[in-house]
Scaffold this active site. Sequence first.
Site, PDB file in Angstrom:
ATOM      1  N   GLU A   1      -2.638  -5.029  -2.633  1.00 14.56           N
ATOM      2  CA  GLU A   1      -0.950  -5.074  -1.700  1.00 14.56           C
ATOM      3  C   GLU A   1      -0.471  -6.351  -1.215  1.00 14.56           C
ATOM      4  O   GLU A   1       0.924  -6.124  -1.055  1.00 14.56           O
ATOM      5  CB  GLU A   1      -1.628  -3.859  -0.725  1.00 14.56           C
ATOM      6  CG  GLU A   1       0.167  -3.859   0.307  1.00 14.56           C
ATOM      7  CD  GLU A   1      -0.899  -2.005   1.164  1.00 14.56           C
ATOM      8  OE1 GLU A   1       0.646  -2.330   1.868  1.00 14.56           O
ATOM      9  OE2 GLU A   1      -1.352  -1.606   0.886  1.00 14.56           O
TER      10      GLU A   1
ATOM     11  N   ARG B   1      -0.468  -8.855  -2.766  1.00 15.96           N
ATOM     12  CA  ARG B   1       0.877  -9.593  -4.168  1.00 15.96           C
ATOM     13  C   ARG B   1       2.240  -8.696  -3.999  1.00 15.96           C
ATOM     14  O   ARG B   1       3.193  -8.595  -4.587  1.00 15.96           O
ATOM     15  CB  ARG B   1      -0.269  -9.533  -4.793  1.00 15.96           C
ATOM     16  CG  ARG B   1      -0.757 -10.742  -5.103  1.00 15.96           C
ATOM     17  CD  ARG B   1      -1.442 -10.826  -5.992  1.00 15.96           C
ATOM     18  NE  ARG B   1      -2.659 -10.178  -5.947  1.00 15.96           N
ATOM     19  CZ  ARG B   1      -3.437  -9.187  -6.547  1.00 15.96           C
ATOM     20  NH1 ARG B   1      -4.054  -9.149  -7.581  1.00 15.96           N
ATOM     21  NH2 ARG B   1      -5.226  -8.373  -6.246  1.00 15.96           N
TER      22      ARG B   1
END
Length: 294
Positions: free
Chosen positions: A95, A97
């Site tokens: 998440e 990223r």
Amino acid sequence: MAGKKKLGKGLDAIFNDASQGANIQSMIDAIEKKAPQMAQLLVPINEIRPNPYQPRKVFNDEKLQELAQSIKINGIFQPLILKKSIQGYEIVAGERRFRAASLVGLTEVPAILVDFNDQQMMEIALLENIQREDLNAIEEAQAYAIMMDKLNLTQEELSKRVGKSRAHVANTIRLLKIPKQLQNYILDGKLTMGHIKPLITIDNKKAVEVAKKAIDKKLSVRQVEDIVKGIKLQQAKKNKPKVEKPKEYTYVEGLLRKKYRTRIKVEDNSITIKYSDTQDLNRILELMGVIEES
């Protein structure tokens, strides 16, 4: 539509290993390790949704910006792990990223698709944060409570799942019983677990008062501990049962007060005589015959 890259091999083998005893975190680690050889997709970022069981509510903005700058310059090396949902995709892992990619305006991200059930999704969301990024204490407590409820786990079973001691799990869940105001102070990063720990041991109203003082005056953990110790001592004195004075002492006090016309206290092995000023002291000494009348 998602653009398909060259299909890789190995995902089935990873799931087979997991079914023979490997835990969820091992599966995620294995998938990410073998990502370059596995089937990947380029998924439109607007079709991706966070894991509905994601316990983390607050993301460190500074670290997120650092990751965003790295992605802007170097791209995303590690693909996201996604699960196909009714509408689009749900994030299994990655998440941060995803959020960082959104910040720099990427329209699509590399991803690997897996087929996890709700129980696995829940465990993954918790484990990824605990083992990699350290959840906020309140978020961790909320995640533990959800897992125990949804998966019908005991504290002992949960502690084994997440690789923490039973005492750690029990103490963390206990945080959910403190006032919401204190929970929010932890969530907002205004106070640490070290500040809150001693506050749990005193009355909720007092705890909130001390917490506000700690924030306003930027008190250290040690200073908060000292304040709590003081509060406990005062409370102990206040709650200390009064010992009834022997009737003989009360009778003698009455006789002496009548004679010397001042406050007198009779206790075991001692008599305390109170006086207001030097003139009053001389008056009492004269009555005692210690000095002659002037």
